[in-house]
Design a protein around this motif. Structure first.
Motif, PDB file in Angstrom:
ATOM      1  N   PRO A  78       3.905 -85.705  62.751  1.00  0.00           N
ATOM      2  CA  PRO A  78       3.716 -86.523  64.299  1.00  0.00           C
ATOM      3  C   PRO A  78       4.042 -85.990  65.724  1.00  0.00           C
ATOM      4  O   PRO A  78       5.051 -85.319  65.669  1.00  0.00           O
ATOM      5  N   ALA A  79       3.272 -85.808  66.711  1.00  0.00           N
ATOM      6  CA  ALA A  79       2.811 -84.096  67.531  1.00  0.00           C
ATOM      7  C   ALA A  79       4.359 -84.908  68.210  1.00  0.00           C
ATOM      8  O   ALA A  79       4.991 -83.835  68.403  1.00  0.00           O
ATOM      9  N   HIS A  80       4.530 -86.139  68.938  1.00  0.00           N
ATOM     10  CA  HIS A  80       5.567 -86.282  69.378  1.00  0.00           C
ATOM     11  C   HIS A  80       6.905 -86.142  69.275  1.00  0.00           C
ATOM     12  O   HIS A  80       7.620 -85.798  69.625  1.00  0.00           O
ATOM     13  N   ALA A  81       7.141 -86.209  67.347  1.00  0.00           N
ATOM     14  CA  ALA A  81       8.102 -85.836  67.407  1.00  0.00           C
ATOM     15  C   ALA A  81       8.423 -84.559  67.176  1.00  0.00           C
ATOM     16  O   ALA A  81       9.643 -84.165  67.401  1.00  0.00           O
ATOM     17  N   LEU A  82       7.140 -83.998  66.842  1.00  0.00           N
ATOM     18  CA  LEU A  82       7.203 -82.286  66.807  1.00  0.00           C
ATOM     19  C   LEU A  82       7.908 -81.460  68.726  1.00  0.00           C
ATOM     20  O   LEU A  82       8.535 -81.246  68.968  1.00  0.00           O
ATOM     21  N   VAL A  83       7.180 -82.219  69.552  1.00  0.00           N
ATOM     22  CA  VAL A  83       7.380 -81.656  70.239  1.00  0.00           C
ATOM     23  C   VAL A  83       8.876 -81.680  71.399  1.00  0.00           C
ATOM     24  O   VAL A  83       9.391 -81.599  72.081  1.00  0.00           O
TER      25      VAL A  83
ATOM     26  N   GLY B 192       0.916 -70.957  68.344  1.00  0.00           N
ATOM     27  CA  GLY B 192       2.465 -72.444  69.000  1.00  0.00           C
ATOM     28  C   GLY B 192       2.503 -73.606  68.395  1.00  0.00           C
ATOM     29  O   GLY B 192       3.764 -74.225  68.672  1.00  0.00           O
ATOM     30  N   LEU B 193       2.318 -73.994  67.020  1.00  0.00           N
ATOM     31  CA  LEU B 193       2.454 -75.235  66.687  1.00  0.00           C
ATOM     32  C   LEU B 193       3.096 -74.711  65.343  1.00  0.00           C
ATOM     33  O   LEU B 193       3.738 -75.237  64.955  1.00  0.00           O
ATOM     34  N   LEU B 194       2.938 -73.935  64.943  1.00  0.00           N
ATOM     35  CA  LEU B 194       3.733 -72.819  64.171  1.00  0.00           C
ATOM     36  C   LEU B 194       5.028 -73.445  64.682  1.00  0.00           C
ATOM     37  O   LEU B 194       6.319 -73.356  64.446  1.00  0.00           O
ATOM     38  N   LYS B 195       5.369 -72.134  65.656  1.00  0.00           N
ATOM     39  CA  LYS B 195       6.126 -72.067  66.901  1.00  0.00           C
ATOM     40  C   LYS B 195       7.381 -73.651  67.190  1.00  0.00           C
ATOM     41  O   LYS B 195       8.589 -73.072  67.091  1.00  0.00           O
ATOM     42  N   ILE B 196       6.598 -74.464  67.628  1.00  0.00           N
ATOM     43  CA  ILE B 196       7.206 -75.792  67.446  1.00  0.00           C
ATOM     44  C   ILE B 196       8.405 -76.063  66.317  1.00  0.00           C
ATOM     45  O   ILE B 196       8.940 -76.598  66.463  1.00  0.00           O
TER      46      ILE B 196
ATOM     47  N   LEU C 214      12.788 -76.183  65.490  1.00  0.00           N
ATOM     48  CA  LEU C 214      13.035 -76.944  64.471  1.00  0.00           C
ATOM     49  C   LEU C 214      14.281 -76.839  63.114  1.00  0.00           C
ATOM     50  O   LEU C 214      15.144 -77.497  62.698  1.00  0.00           O
ATOM     51  N   LEU C 215      13.875 -75.154  62.860  1.00  0.00           N
ATOM     52  CA  LEU C 215      14.392 -75.296  61.363  1.00  0.00           C
ATOM     53  C   LEU C 215      16.047 -75.128  61.950  1.00  0.00           C
ATOM     54  O   LEU C 215      16.556 -74.534  63.308  1.00  0.00           O
TER      55      LEU C 215
END
Length: 186
Positions: free
Chosen positions: A43-48, A83-87, A91-92
């Motif tokens: 989910p994009a919102h959860a990631l961002v 950038g997607l991988l960076k996001i 979170l890790l």
């Protein structure tokens, strides 16, 4: 052995995702446990917003933390991984990659993007505790041209590099030996 493959491509049809699928096919011949995290499907919102309450995000993070081997694939854009991988990596937990082997797979338009793996991706993996970063596999567009069937046609040298990188993990008997060799280096 628990193997987790992470696709950091924002595109559903990408060379890096295809190359990751090829790596998975080679690894699935072994008797290891396999999981795939396609970051663009989270989910994009959860990631961002780094929403730790999101169940799918918590599951992806837990799978990453529990892995023994991570295969991380990303396209290289403007001398950086996606950038997607960076996001997702942000979170890790701080030591999420400690005691894991990590195989980076990257694709880029030309060999000029090759150093992005060493100078952009590997430092982040190290910051997350990875000490067993394996020699990555990088492919240019010319080494992985589009095929009429909708997939890609890797050149022979690329397939050989990928198979060499996966060899220690591609059989049940070889994986414990590969893990022991990595542990002995640290």
């Amino acid at each position: 052995m628990n193997i987790v493959c992470i696709s950091g491509s924002p595109s559903p049809r990408s060379r890096s995702a295809w190359l990751l699928q090829l790596a998975q096919a080679r690894l699935e011949a072994s008797e290891h446990t396999h999981h795939t995290i396609v970051v663009r499907d989270l989910p994009a919102h959860a990631l961002v917003t780094a929403d730790a309450r999101d169940a799918s995000l918590r599951s992806a993070i837990a799978r990453t933390v529990d892995a023994q081997l991570l295969v991380i694939a990303t396209p290289i854009y403007k001398a950086a991984y996606s950038g997607l991988l960076k996001i997702f990596l942000d979170l890790l937990p701080q030591d999420a990659l400690r005691d894991k082997a990590v195989l980076p797979i990257a694709t880029g338009g030309s060999l000029g993007h090759l150093l992005a793996v060493d100078y952009a991706l590997k430092p982040v993996l190290s910051a997350l505790g990875a000490r067993h970063i394996l020699d990555g596999v990088f492919a240019t567009d010319a080494q992985l041209p589009a095929h009429a069937s909708g997939g890609y046609a890797p050149d022979e040298a690329l397939v050989e590099r990928l198979e060499r990188a996966l060899r220690p993990w591609s059989s049940p008997a070889a994986a414990p030996r590969a893990t022991a060799e990595l542990d002995a280096r640290c």
